[in-house]
Design an enzyme around this catalytic site. Sequence first.
Site: not given
Length: 704
Positions: A319, A434, A437
């Site tokens: 983006w 994990e 993130e």
Amino acid sequence: MRARKFQSILFLLVILFAGKLRGQDAPGAPGAIPTWTSGSKEAVGTATPAKSRVWFTLQDGVLSEVYYPRLDTANVRILEFAVSDGKRVWIESSDMSHSIDRIDENALIFRQTNSDPDGHFKIAKTYVTDPQRDALLIDVSFSGSPAFSLYVLCNPSLKNSGYGNTGYSREDALIAEKSGVASALVSSTSFRQMATGYAGVSDGYMDLLLHHKLDWAYARAENGNVIQSAKVDSAGHFVLALGFGTTPEIALDSARQSLSRGFSVVSAEYARGWHEYLRGLRRVDKRYDREFRLAAMVLKAHEDKTYRGAMIASMSIPWGFAVKSDTPNVGGYHLVWARDLYEVATGLLSAGDRAAAERALNYLLTVQQKPDGSFPQNSWLDGRPYGTALQMDQVAYPMILAWQLDMNDRDMWQKHVRPEAEFVVAHGPVTQQERWEESPGYSPSTIAAEIAGLVCAADIARRNGADDDATRYMEVADHWAANIEHWLVTRTGHLGGPLAPQGYYIRIDNNTDPDDGYQLDISNGGGVWDERDVVDAGFLEFVRFGIRSADDAAIERSLKIIDSTIRVETPNGPGFHRYNHDGYGETFFGGPWLGEGVGRLWPVVTGERGEYEVARGRDATIYLDAMLHFANSGGMIPEQIWDQADPAKSEFIFGDGTGSATPLAWSMAQFIRLVVCVEEHRIVEQPTVVAEHFLKQRRVKKPT
């Protein structure tokens, strides 16, 4: 309010008047706040030799970010053309239809073709970088009436920032510079007119829209967001050269030398480099061979040429059009994650490029690894940490890769593997974040990597006579493996109906009690949910690494819940959300992710499901075909694809890529691995030492 309106009108009149004074410095510094472009690239490219340190990206009919001299440093935001008949103006990125084609099936050579809706003119552009120097060549063909004038528009963003750039013309070249780096744009037919101004105020876009020609012709803009413009000879065919260097003189020399060699010579040499690379790789079923070869080239293109073995996650900023580039510290996805690098390395290894996998491991251990054995969340190419979180799967992956590459000498053991294993033993199995993130706790995918890493480390320890360490690592790995279901499988969850009491894997457990109903605060605006009601397919890593068999009852029950919860059947095949309630993706109506959104479908999860089906001894073609069809028109497989069939929600197409990161190197690597897994009927990246230990143990017949 009236005073502000009068001041704005007066400023515009001053600009319009000043515009008639040719050769003057441009007004309006520093220009509009700069941003990057969308993350959805249709093509990427670079020459194979390390001395050619320029990478390009293409999207929506134009040249987007160009990187030099490293893959974590963008120096151009956009380069495109505009056409005017004196009454109207067409800008490539906004007013023309686009298509892209691969010119050579065995090289990263792409042609963009743009035309106006009424078919009055056509622009065709082919891109290559010079294998011998730091320059990009663009072969341009323009067909249209002599009444149409052609203009080039370039937005340099040197040293990873749209601010602080100085631009001017020198002889027949457009020069941009910033301390320590410069770019030079020249044409084989020379420029008839050149101008440099500030974006949104005195730039070529504004001039063309107001006057339908370059009327202002400002000569210089300093320390701002610079737009460089020129009128080019529109008589058919010409070549642009964009050179880079540490000084304007070096950049201009690079551009002119490449231009003097000629596009046909440079492109032929560029193509030969890629042809030679592909000759060393395996060939696969013809249905997948074209995308397989492209994926391998794209992965190789994502390797830096200064820090060899450093392969970034993507040549994109997700983006990016909504991300400011007013400072040079935006990392986007042109950073190195140990996780992504492991995925890429194993993909290239399965494709036949062992040397690249070895370089990746060397980079991980000599540049990224910290003195305590751990690894950063991610880093710039020189190893400087970017993110600050500890992700334990990333600490474990290099041990697995070292074992897979049979790199187990004493130096490897003492300096790298042992510190890494000791860190995992001391800090695991819990993780601060994990693999997505976001959340701390006990994660199936993280624990799978930790267990596999310790088993691989134990084998390397034994080979170096460190039997006590090997025994200790195996004891920890066995203890964690024995507690997998106890820590991660809930039997009081609310998903799966009658399956729930039998137990299923949750996405993450905050402690070691998966039945306590802990309220999990999901990142990115996903809300707060009972952890028992949030699932992902990370438990499939237990199968991929050989810790649990594919027909394990808890695995199979959990898969049924995954299919009913986060699986979506798209026109291109089955896709999966990372987990339910994910907030990392476009907003409901397709706006850019700015901290909150709706997570879309991830092709890598489709590929992981395919690998599971291979392990289960079943046909995985449906998942392999889906990954193939998720690729865009340039063959790039995205990070995320759109998950909605309702056309009213956004401009995105159900089953096609979004504005996140495309290509995602992990996605391209997963496709390669799945192709090889399907052909060999096995999980090709599975460490046999892990599978032999756990699966043979579990196959022993229990006493009656």
